[in-house]
Design a protein around this motif. Sequence first.
Motif, short mmCIF file in Angstrom:
data_model
loop_
_atom_site.label_atom_id
_atom_site.label_comp_id
_atom_site.label_asym_id
_atom_site.label_seq_id
_atom_site.Cartn_x
_atom_site.Cartn_y
_atom_site.Cartn_z
N LEU A 52 34.57 -39.86 0.32
CA LEU A 52 35.28 -39.32 1.48
C LEU A 52 34.31 -38.51 2.34
CD1 LEU A 52 37.91 -38.61 3.05
CD2 LEU A 52 38.15 -36.65 1.49
N GLY A 53 34.34 -38.79 3.65
CA GLY A 53 33.53 -38.04 4.60
C GLY A 53 32.13 -38.57 4.79
N MET A 54 31.74 -39.59 4.02
CA MET A 54 30.38 -40.15 4.15
C MET A 54 30.41 -41.43 4.98
SD MET A 54 28.89 -39.97 0.29
CE MET A 54 28.79 -38.43 -0.61
N VAL A 55 29.35 -41.63 5.76
CA VAL A 55 29.12 -42.93 6.41
C VAL A 55 28.58 -43.87 5.34
CG1 VAL A 55 27.69 -44.17 8.10
CG2 VAL A 55 28.70 -41.95 8.69
N ILE A 56 27.59 -43.42 4.62
CA ILE A 56 27.00 -44.10 3.47
C ILE A 56 26.42 -43.03 2.57
CG2 ILE A 56 24.78 -44.47 4.63
CD1 ILE A 56 24.49 -47.11 3.06
N ASP A 57 26.53 -43.22 1.31
CA ASP A 57 25.92 -42.30 0.35
C ASP A 57 24.40 -42.40 0.52
OD1 ASP A 57 24.75 -41.27 -2.07
OD2 ASP A 57 26.71 -41.49 -3.03
N PHE A 58 23.72 -41.26 0.67
CA PHE A 58 22.26 -41.30 0.82
C PHE A 58 21.62 -42.05 -0.35
CE2 PHE A 58 22.82 -37.49 3.60
CZ PHE A 58 22.18 -37.98 4.72
N GLY A 59 22.21 -41.94 -1.54
CA GLY A 59 21.69 -42.65 -2.71
C GLY A 59 21.81 -44.16 -2.56
N ASP A 60 22.88 -44.63 -1.94
CA ASP A 60 23.05 -46.06 -1.70
C ASP A 60 22.03 -46.57 -0.69
OD1 ASP A 60 25.18 -46.03 -3.48
OD2 ASP A 60 26.70 -45.94 -1.90
N LEU A 61 21.80 -45.80 0.36
CA LEU A 61 20.79 -46.18 1.35
C LEU A 61 19.40 -46.18 0.72
CD1 LEU A 61 20.11 -46.98 4.24
CD2 LEU A 61 20.09 -44.55 4.84
N LYS A 62 19.14 -45.17 -0.11
CA LYS A 62 17.86 -45.09 -0.80
C LYS A 62 17.64 -46.31 -1.68
CE LYS A 62 15.29 -42.31 -4.14
NZ LYS A 62 15.31 -41.09 -4.97
N LYS A 63 18.66 -46.74 -2.40
CA LYS A 63 18.56 -47.91 -3.28
C LYS A 63 18.18 -49.16 -2.49
CE LYS A 63 21.32 -50.35 -6.83
NZ LYS A 63 20.74 -51.63 -6.66
N ILE A 64 18.84 -49.37 -1.35
CA ILE A 64 18.55 -50.54 -0.51
C ILE A 64 17.11 -50.53 -0.04
CG2 ILE A 64 19.04 -51.61 1.73
CD1 ILE A 64 22.00 -50.66 1.31
N VAL A 65 16.68 -49.41 0.55
CA VAL A 65 15.33 -49.35 1.13
C VAL A 65 14.27 -49.37 0.03
CG1 VAL A 65 13.77 -47.99 2.58
CG2 VAL A 65 16.20 -48.18 3.18
N LYS A 66 14.54 -48.73 -1.07
CA LYS A 66 13.59 -48.75 -2.19
C LYS A 66 13.39 -50.17 -2.70
CE LYS A 66 12.73 -46.32 -6.57
NZ LYS A 66 12.03 -47.41 -7.14
N GLU A 67 14.48 -50.90 -2.92
CA GLU A 67 14.38 -52.26 -3.44
C GLU A 67 13.76 -53.23 -2.45
OE1 GLU A 67 18.26 -51.92 -6.42
OE2 GLU A 67 18.35 -53.31 -4.72
N GLU A 68 14.13 -53.11 -1.18
CA GLU A 68 13.68 -54.07 -0.17
C GLU A 68 12.29 -53.77 0.40
OE1 GLU A 68 15.11 -56.93 0.66
OE2 GLU A 68 16.79 -56.55 -0.70
N ILE A 69 11.94 -52.50 0.48
CA ILE A 69 10.70 -52.11 1.17
C ILE A 69 9.73 -51.38 0.25
CG2 ILE A 69 9.70 -50.95 3.19
CD1 ILE A 69 11.89 -53.14 3.87
N VAL A 70 10.12 -50.21 -0.21
CA VAL A 70 9.19 -49.33 -0.92
C VAL A 70 8.64 -49.98 -2.18
CG1 VAL A 70 8.90 -47.09 -2.03
CG2 VAL A 70 10.27 -47.27 0.06
N ASP A 71 9.50 -50.52 -3.04
CA ASP A 71 9.01 -51.12 -4.28
C ASP A 71 8.08 -52.30 -4.02
OD1 ASP A 71 10.47 -49.27 -5.71
OD2 ASP A 71 12.03 -50.67 -6.34
N GLU A 72 8.32 -53.03 -2.96
CA GLU A 72 7.50 -54.19 -2.63
C GLU A 72 6.18 -53.80 -1.99
OE1 GLU A 72 7.58 -58.30 0.03
OE2 GLU A 72 9.41 -57.14 -0.16
N PHE A 73 6.22 -52.86 -1.04
CA PHE A 73 5.04 -52.55 -0.24
C PHE A 73 4.17 -51.41 -0.78
CE2 PHE A 73 7.34 -55.23 2.61
CZ PHE A 73 6.39 -55.79 3.45
N ASP A 74 4.73 -50.54 -1.61
CA ASP A 74 3.95 -49.40 -2.09
C ASP A 74 2.78 -49.86 -2.96
OD1 ASP A 74 3.34 -46.66 -2.31
OD2 ASP A 74 4.38 -46.54 -4.24
#
Length: 149
Positions: A52-74
Motif C-alpha cells: 500500500l502506498g508504493m509505486v514499486i517496492d525499491f527491492g523489486d526494482l533493485k532485483k530487476i536492475v541487478k539481474e538484468e544489468i548489474v550482475d551481467e555488466f559488473d
Amino acid sequence: MGNIRITKQFTFETGHALFGYDGKCRNVHGHSYKLSVTVIGQPITDTSHVKLGMVIDFGDLKKIVKEEIVDEFDHATVFNKNTPHVELAKELSDRGHQVILADYQPTSENMVIDFAAKIKARLGKNIKLHSLKLQETDTSFAEWFASDN
C-alpha cells in the motif's frame, strides 16, 4: 491520485573498448558506472495490499536492475561483436574473464538504450520506465527518457 516517480541508483565497474574510435577510448579501459533508474506510476491504493502506498517496492526494482544489468555488466568487459575485438574477447574469455559481446559499439549512449529495453521488459503493466541516467564519469553521462522515444 497522480503519478509518482521513483528512482533507484546502482553502481558497477565495467571495461570496454571502442573499435575504430580516433581517441584514447579505442584502448581497453574501464569506468565506475553509476546508473539511475526512474520509473513512474500511481501508488497502490488497495488498503489490503501489502505494498500500500508504493509505486514499486525499491527491492523489486533493485532485483530487476541487478539481474538484468548489474550482475551481467559488473566487472565484465564489453566489446562490439561485429568488430575484430571479437578475437580479443575470445582470448579473454578463454582465460576466464567475463566478456560481453554486444550488438553495438559499447558507448554510454548505446548501453543506456540496451538497459532501457531490458528494464522495460521486466516492469509490471502499471509501472513505466521514465528515464535512465548512465554516468561514465562524474562529469560525463548519457540519459534516456521515455518521452523522447
